[in-house]
Enzyme design. Structure first.
Site, PDB file in Angstrom:
ATOM      1  N   PHE A 118      27.108  39.194  33.986  1.00 54.31           N
ATOM      2  CA  PHE A 118      27.273  37.866  34.201  1.00 54.31           C
ATOM      3  C   PHE A 118      26.249  36.883  33.689  1.00 54.31           C
ATOM      4  O   PHE A 118      25.847  36.105  34.240  1.00 54.31           O
ATOM      5  CB  PHE A 118      27.226  37.664  35.759  1.00 54.31           C
ATOM      6  CG  PHE A 118      28.459  38.675  36.281  1.00 54.31           C
ATOM      7  CD1 PHE A 118      29.849  38.397  36.010  1.00 54.31           C
ATOM      8  CD2 PHE A 118      27.998  39.573  37.292  1.00 54.31           C
ATOM      9  CE1 PHE A 118      30.614  39.448  36.619  1.00 54.31           C
ATOM     10  CE2 PHE A 118      28.686  40.563  37.979  1.00 54.31           C
ATOM     11  CZ  PHE A 118      29.998  40.346  37.418  1.00 54.31           C
ATOM     12  N   ILE A 158      46.371  35.938  24.491  1.00 46.66           N
ATOM     13  CA  ILE A 158      46.109  36.811  25.552  1.00 46.66           C
ATOM     14  C   ILE A 158      46.223  38.110  25.174  1.00 46.66           C
ATOM     15  O   ILE A 158      47.546  38.696  24.961  1.00 46.66           O
ATOM     16  CB  ILE A 158      46.883  36.718  26.928  1.00 46.66           C
ATOM     17  CG1 ILE A 158      46.466  35.032  27.451  1.00 46.66           C
ATOM     18  CG2 ILE A 158      46.363  37.493  28.037  1.00 46.66           C
ATOM     19  CD1 ILE A 158      44.951  34.418  27.559  1.00 46.66           C
ATOM     20  N   ASN A 167      45.508  41.200  26.538  1.00 47.28           N
ATOM     21  CA  ASN A 167      45.767  42.161  27.670  1.00 47.28           C
ATOM     22  C   ASN A 167      46.034  41.331  28.662  1.00 47.28           C
ATOM     23  O   ASN A 167      44.917  40.771  29.603  1.00 47.28           O
ATOM     24  CB  ASN A 167      44.855  43.087  27.711  1.00 47.28           C
ATOM     25  CG  ASN A 167      45.294  44.286  28.609  1.00 47.28           C
ATOM     26  OD1 ASN A 167      45.985  43.907  29.631  1.00 47.28           O
ATOM     27  ND2 ASN A 167      44.714  45.341  28.419  1.00 47.28           N
ATOM     28  N   LYS A 209      40.721  32.543  22.582  1.00 44.73           N
ATOM     29  CA  LYS A 209      39.669  31.547  22.775  1.00 44.73           C
ATOM     30  C   LYS A 209      38.674  31.878  23.850  1.00 44.73           C
ATOM     31  O   LYS A 209      37.870  31.414  24.159  1.00 44.73           O
ATOM     32  CB  LYS A 209      40.604  30.439  23.663  1.00 44.73           C
ATOM     33  CG  LYS A 209      41.094  29.422  22.475  1.00 44.73           C
ATOM     34  CD  LYS A 209      41.408  28.131  23.192  1.00 44.73           C
ATOM     35  CE  LYS A 209      42.201  27.027  22.199  1.00 44.73           C
ATOM     36  NZ  LYS A 209      42.538  25.854  22.949  1.00 44.73           N
ATOM     37  N   GLU A 250      34.709  33.068  31.130  1.00 45.82           N
ATOM     38  CA  GLU A 250      33.877  32.269  32.336  1.00 45.82           C
ATOM     39  C   GLU A 250      34.562  30.964  32.593  1.00 45.82           C
ATOM     40  O   GLU A 250      34.348  30.551  33.495  1.00 45.82           O
ATOM     41  CB  GLU A 250      32.603  31.816  31.441  1.00 45.82           C
ATOM     42  CG  GLU A 250      31.746  32.935  31.042  1.00 45.82           C
ATOM     43  CD  GLU A 250      30.656  32.710  30.064  1.00 45.82           C
ATOM     44  OE1 GLU A 250      29.663  32.250  30.464  1.00 45.82           O
ATOM     45  OE2 GLU A 250      31.199  33.004  28.788  1.00 45.82           O
TER      46      GLU A 250
END
Ligand code: FES
Ligand code: FES
Lengths: 731, 154
Positions: free
Chosen positions: A242, A622, A624, A694, A698
């Site tokens: 993170f 996307i 996955n 993209k 986050e």
């Protein structure tokens, strides 16, 4: 969700289970502190108890007397074994500019000032507690932004201006002006900051959870004054990061020289409390926002100024006005960023580092504007939607913001909302619904990969990317399987090791956008080797068979759009960073989304609950949906947490952290999370990168805090502009 | 002292202060149990002791003698078949980084055997001693429900 934008595939876009799933449910996955090295000694840190001053004397006698103690490192005992090197913000590697155990100077509470090395963990811990330090306190101390001795500085390069804000704001028929703030927060990955170092003759191997193994390798080489070819850094699994494990911290060089001094492997696992100052954190921010609009809600003036706490040594700022100034159509904009230097450790990156706090300010201000106009907050975003960013007039590569709002609103049943605050009360529960925009810039950076195809249809793909839980292993396997037309089960993956082809830092939601194109390029090279350039995946294995070749192995490196050509050497020196977002000369690129939450506040107990949240995100292709769903939902829960739970509390008297543990630093537990839905809005963007992705890691965090504060206003009629929102604020 | 872990006996020489967690990780070599706080605040170190879930970081190794300790390494069958809870965690993608996962799985087994897994709300409540910073909570609840039914059936 039925439309198919990229060609149908049996692998890409499919919910492939995690590559390393079995290893993670059986305990076989080896994280850095799980690696077993023969004759390991244990290190334990001793941290400063003051925030500003000098060490006058150490009394190490009692510590040395603890049975099993082998060595104690202090600035006096290590001399200049570690060199002064520039921080990451100065073009170097390390996350703050202080030399580890560099001098008697104390620059923050919780600064490592001694390291005990002992035969056992228990002995090292006992001895570290027996170290006696005499300090000389500096007479003044700035613990927070409001401290008189804190020093504020405007970061001129981050200043943005277009049109004439002052005149437009003065003339605007409808105005909103407010101040907002967000608190210090810590990433607190479940895996603590561990480091193991082992020297074999003059070669050093480091086992450490990292988001950027090559940063650790090259930075450490610089600190130790040895050739980087003598250092290997391994980070096969990372137990959450993170942002906390993005860059080299002070601890690694300390463990490395401890291991060299005693001629044995040394293992350090910093305690949870120590972890609060081992790495950077999300610093406190303050915001001043002014919005001017016409009676239809069209923005005519926007001003956003931010203040971010930093350390005296390093002027670190996330400065996300660069994004908040570019989200909506508006002809007159003024934005700037200031740092406020204090006696705290150097802040750093935490999931959606600038986006979370700056979105909280702007998106709450927009809700205030919508309320002033008596306008639906979705419609306010719609009238200000744009295809070009307003500062430089550059086009968005793609922008599906309103589609996200419409899909999320439908799933949330937003049309049932009555706009008057307090109007949706349900018995003893005050009910509020709120929404906000989510955004995250699309980044990518230089990366390399190697792909090996065997005649039996087995594929191995390797790149020094990182598995933080975001699904890197699985993604790499899927991309190679797709390109070469083999089942994903036939693909094995290596990552997280400086002996592999280098890749970008696992930050800025850029791993897939950077590494997938490198894997694709390596597969292109395999096609060329087979003489079937441009062939479809289904043609590869037949061509391989026809060629009679046993194994083909190809390497490729890729440089994304907007990355300067001479930056490629940085890839081989641990200096590859995300590029894109608002930093391109010809366009801007963003993932966008819409966050909707329901808040319920009990009229008598004031308990605050979030019974449901819906987010819709358009983030390009996307790869996955299974792992990406985890990123979105996890991010949204982080967003709930950023609004209602997390707050690193600071004792103004000594700039220490009061709640540096997992009982007092509030994080959501299972009972806090009820219904969190993430919708993936189909979007095709072939400009951003070859993979069309993209980045998803986050954006889920961004906007949730504003949606919650907007929902709290809707429930209670009280506008809360300071995070976190706790029950005492809604009484 | 000797410790019984996953059906085997381990003779180890330990400091009286050594926790069961450090005994497993540093001395016996079973590193599946994780240290997230060392203070009983996160659940990453959860193991089963005589069948009930316990925090191994708050349990001294000496006090675990003559008791049967089960760690994540002891759940799958020798032939490699996963425990229904392990399989359910894979099936529902109930983890990301995987660091809290061994503790979650053992805690979930405890939660089911205590009879606290009847409803999603019950699971959420009784699984709240295990922090997942990746926030895979909704999927953890789904996994526990799947395994609960299989554990009852098998
Ligand atoms: S390590 Fe035992 S509860 Fe956190
Ligand atoms: S999977 Fe990362 S902490 Fe739970």
């Amino acid at each position: 969700m039925s439309e198919t934008l990229f060609p149908q595939s049996s692998t890409l876009g499919q919910p492939v289970p995690r590559y390393e799933g079995r290893a993670k449910v059986t305990g076989e996955a080896r994280y850095a502190s799980d690696v077993r090295l023969a004759r390991t000694a244990h290190a334990y840190l001793h941290m400063s108890a003051i925030a500003r001053g000098t060490i006058e004397a150490f009394d190490l006698a009692a510590a040395r007397a603890v049975p099993g103690v082998i060595d104690i490192l202090t600035h006096e005992t290590i001399g200049d074994q570690i060199r002064q090197t520039p921080a990451i913000y100065q073009g170097g590697y390390i996350s703050d500019s202080r030399r580890p155990l560099g001098s008697a100077e104390i620059a923050n509470w919780g600064q490592p000032i001694a390291v005990v090395v002992a035969e056992t963990f228990e002995a090292a811990r006992e001895a570290a507690h027996r170290i006696d330090v005499t300090y000389k306190l500096h007479p003044s101390l700035a613990a927070g932004m409001n401290s008189p001795s804190a020093t504020t500085q405007t970061l001129e390069p981050m200043t943005i201006g277009v049109g004439d804000f002052d005149a437009a704001y003065a003339a605007a028929p409808v105005k909103v002006e407010a101040h907002y703030s967000t608190p210090a927060q810590h990433q607190n990955p479940m895996e603590q900051f561990a480091t193991q170092c082992v020297w074999e003759s003059d070669r050093l191997t480091v086992h450490e959870p990292s988001q950027y193994v090559n940063n650790v390798k090259f930075g450490l080489a610089e600190q130790l004054g040895i050739g980087a070819e003598r250092i290997r850094v391994i980070s096969t699994y990372v137990g959450g990061a993170f942002g906390a494990k993005g860059f080299l911290t002070q601890r690694t060089a300390l463990v490395a020289i401890a291991a060299r001094r005693i001629g044995r492997p040394v293992k350090l696992v910093a305690t949870r409390e120590q972890g609060f100052t081992v790495s950077g954190y999300r610093a406190e921010t303050r915001h001043h926002v002014q919005l001017g609009a016409d009676s239809e809600g069209r923005l005519s003036a926007l001003r956003h100024e931010g203040w971010e706490l930093t350390s005296r040594g390093d002027a670190v700022a996330m400065g996300a006005v660069s994004m908040t100034a570019r989200l909506y159509a508006c002809p007159n904009i003024s934005a700037r960023v200031n740092t406020v230097a204090t006696d705290r450790s150097t802040p750093g990156f935490m999931r959606a580092p600038g986006e979370m706090p700056y979105a909280f300010a702007l998106e709450t201000a927009l809700d205030e504007l919508a309320h002033t106009l008596d306008m639906d907050p979705i419609e306010l975003r719609r009238v200000n939607d744009t295809r070009t960013e307003p500062v430089g007039g550059l086009p968005y590569t793609s922008r599906s913001l309103m589609r996200c709002f419409d899909e999320a609103a439908a799933a949330f049943d937003w049309k049932r909302r009555t706009s008057q605050p307090g109007s949706m009360r349900d018995g003893d529960w005050l009910v509020g619904w709120g929404c906000a925009t989510a955004f995250y810039p699309t980044y990518a950076g230089n990366s390399a990969a190697r792909v090996r195809l065997s005649a039996n249809g087995r594929v191995h793909v390797s790149s020094a990317g990182h598995e933080l839980g975001q699904g890197m292993y699985t993604m790499m396997a899927q991309v190679a399987a797709e390109e070469l037309g083999v089942p994903v089960e036939r693909v094995t993956v290596s990552l997280g090791d400086t002996d592999l082809p280098p890749a970008i830092v696992a930050g800025g939601s850029s791993s897939t956008a950077s590494v997938a194109p490198a894997i694709m390029a390596a597969c292109d090279a395999i096609r060329r080797r087979l003489g079937v350039d441009g062939a479809s995946p289904a043609e590869i294995m037949p061509a391989m068979e026809a060629s009679g070749i046993g194994v083909i192995e190809e390497f490729a490196e890729t440089r994304p759009h907007g990355v300067p050509p001479d930056s490629m050497k940085g890839l081989y020196r641990g200096k590859t960073f995300p590029v894109g977002g608002v930093h391109l000369p010809d366009r801007v690129q963003f993932a966008l989304g819409a966050q909707f939450v329901e808040v319920r506040i009990h009229a008598l107990t004031h308990e605050i609950r979030v019974p449901r949240a819906v987010g819709a995100f358009a983030a390009g292709r996307i790869i996955n949906p299974r792992t990406v769903h985890g990123q979105f939902v996890g991010g949204m829960i982080w967003g709930i947490s950023s609004a209602l739970h997390e707050h690193t509390e600071i004792d103004d008297r000594n700039a220490s952290y009061i709640n540096a543990n997992l009982a007092d630093y509030l994080l959501p537990v299972n009972a806090d999370i009820i219904d969190v839905k993430a919708i993936m809005v189909p979007e095709e963007d072939r400009l951003v990168n070859r993979a069309g992705v993209k980045g998803v890691g986050e954006i889920g965090v961004v906007g949730v805090a504003a949606a919650i504060s907007n929902a709290v206003f809707h429930a209670t009629g009280r506008r809360l502009r300071d995070l976190p929102i706790r029950l005492e604020h809604v009484m | 002292m000797t410790l019984r872990v996953n059906g085997s006996t381990h003779a180890v020489e330990l400091d009286a202060r050594t926790t069961l967690l450090d005994a497993l990780r540093e001395h016996i070599g079973l590193t599946g149990s994780k240290k997230g706080c060392d203070h009983g605040q996160c659940g990453a170190c959860t193991v089963l002791i005589d069948g009930s879930r316990e925090l191994s970081c708050l349990t001294l190794a000496v006090s675990s003698q003559q008791r049967e300790v089960t760690t994540i390494e002891g759940l799958a069958r020798p032939d490699g078949d996963l425990h229904p809870m392990q399989q359910a965690f894979i099936d529902h993608d109930a983890f990301q980084c995987g660091y809290c996962t061994p503790g979650q799985i053992l805690s979930a087994i405890g939660c089911v055997s205590e009879g606290h897994a009847d409803t999603p709300a019950g699971i959420r409540e009784y699984m709240s001693g295990n922090i997942c910073r990746c926030a895979a909570y909704p999927n953890i609840v789904a996994a526990v429900m799947q395994a609960r039914d299989q554990m009852a059936g098998g």
